[in-house]
Structure formats: structure tokens, C-alpha cells
Design an enzyme around this catalytic site. Sequence first.
Site, short mmCIF file in Angstrom:
data_model
loop_
_atom_site.label_atom_id
_atom_site.label_comp_id
_atom_site.label_asym_id
_atom_site.label_seq_id
_atom_site.Cartn_x
_atom_site.Cartn_y
_atom_site.Cartn_z
N THR A 98 0.84 -1.18 0.00
CA THR A 98 0.00 0.00 0.00
C THR A 98 0.88 1.24 0.00
O THR A 98 1.61 1.50 0.96
CB THR A 98 -0.93 0.03 1.23
N LYS A 175 -7.99 1.43 -2.55
CA LYS A 175 -7.65 0.88 -1.23
C LYS A 175 -7.92 1.91 -0.14
O LYS A 175 -8.47 1.58 0.93
CB LYS A 175 -6.17 0.47 -1.23
#
Length: 277
Positions: A98, A175
Site C-alpha cells: 500500500t 484501497k
Amino acid sequence: MSKKIGFIGLGTMGFPMAVNLKKAGFEVIGYDAFKGVYEKAAAAGFTMVETLKEVAEQADEAIISMVRDYAQTVDVIFGEGGLLTAGPKNKTVIVMSTLDPDTMNQLGQEVEEKSDLRLISAAVSGGASGAQAGTLSIMTSGSETIVKSFKAYFDAIGSNTFYYGAEPGNSQVAKLVNNMILGVNMNAVAEGLKLGKHYNLPEEEILNLLKVSTGDSWVVRNWSDVSEWTAATALSVLLKDLIATYNQGIKHNVSMPFNALSSTQLFDSMGKEKPKA
């Protein structure tokens, strides 16, 4: 002959993801900076190598990077002894870590300009349990042709794969959206249960009500697990994403007051000790 896929970063998430790739019939060419995982990885049937260069040399078409952050991701690709030292051609780095969207876009541009590698982003949601079960949600972006060609890899580690366009950073936006909504919802459920507790209502009955009413959510249905999250586990990771979302909002003038409040109140709402500075 099974395809060889490189896998860098055999941690809490990466290791079970690699296991599921192995179960699906792929040969995993594994690497981790922590050599303590090598015995366990070899026992799982991975082909473990000592250098990133060897990963790039042995992988057929794709190398998954599941390392901690941007600095480690850059080091994997461009660092001394990194993937580029092998001079790989016609191979793709799948960044499953991420990162913030703008950083991911910049990284994709640098890879394209400075190497013969290609890069796509494939952020994941589902946590360690989803990684173990092979039920992750996978948010992809980058070349649609490449993403589609790697469907078998994604199917091995996840239940649902989504595509968000050509910009590598787009999957990271997806995300952040997911985790922002998760964080806001966690605060809401925690506060609702706090009010019920003040009036001595049984928590389990409140949760049973929510599960069959308009207050239902993934957080409600998994509260027994979510309520156990701590600064040492998922809470700190979620807080990082909430802060990243807040910063993106400031940068691009997108007002998200509930996210801003959730990022400051998360630990208090959950009744957990804040991480030490």
C-alpha cells in the site's frame, strides 16, 4: 512446466499469499530480507534465492513485491543489488504493497523511463485471514492487457479482482477509499456500543440487532475480531491509511470531515492505547 513467479516480501501477508500461488501450481521464486523465514519458506516448497537479481533472472514474467513501504519498494527495484541489476526485459513488477496514489504514479513513470520492466499496482484488502484463505479483494491498475494476462495469479490469492484504469496509483485510491469507510464505520460501531453499555444493554444483543437492521456492516458482522485489533496489529496499519487519505484530501481539496475525525479518534473510540510516538 509450471510458470515461475517471483515473490519478494514473505511476511504476515506475503507468506500465505505465496503459499496459495504454490498450491495453484506456480513455482514461487522467493526472497526476503529476513533470512529467518527461509527455512519455513523452503518447507512450503518455495525456491528461495539469496539476491533480488536472482528473482529477476528466474521469474518467467512477473515479480510480486509485498514489502513494507515506498522506500523498500524503491530499493527492491532500483537499489544496489535490486531487480534492475539483472537487466530484466518483458517482465512486470506487481506492487501489492500500500503506497499513496501520487507516489505510485511517480514510481510507475520512473520504472518505465529507467528500465525495461513494466509495473502494475495491485493493492489488497482482507488482512492476514484473507491472505491465508485466498479470499483477498485485489484492486488493480496499470496496463489492462497485463492485468488481464495475470488473472491466474490473482485468482490464486483472491476471490475478487477489480480494475481501476491505466494509472498505477488508481488501485491505491480504491484501497484508501475502502479503508476510509472501514475506519469511519469502526468509530460509529464503537460509539454505538458505548452508548448501549451506558444503559446496560447487552452488547451481543445490540450486535444481533445491527446484523438484521439498517446498522449492519462488515464491521458489525466481524466485531469479535475487529474489537481485538491493537496498535501492534491492524489498528496502526488502518490509522496510517486514514492519515494518508486525509493528506490526499488536503492535497487535492477534497473535503472528508468524517475521515479527518476518524483518524484522530480511532484509538479512543476503540478503547485502545495509542501507539507511542
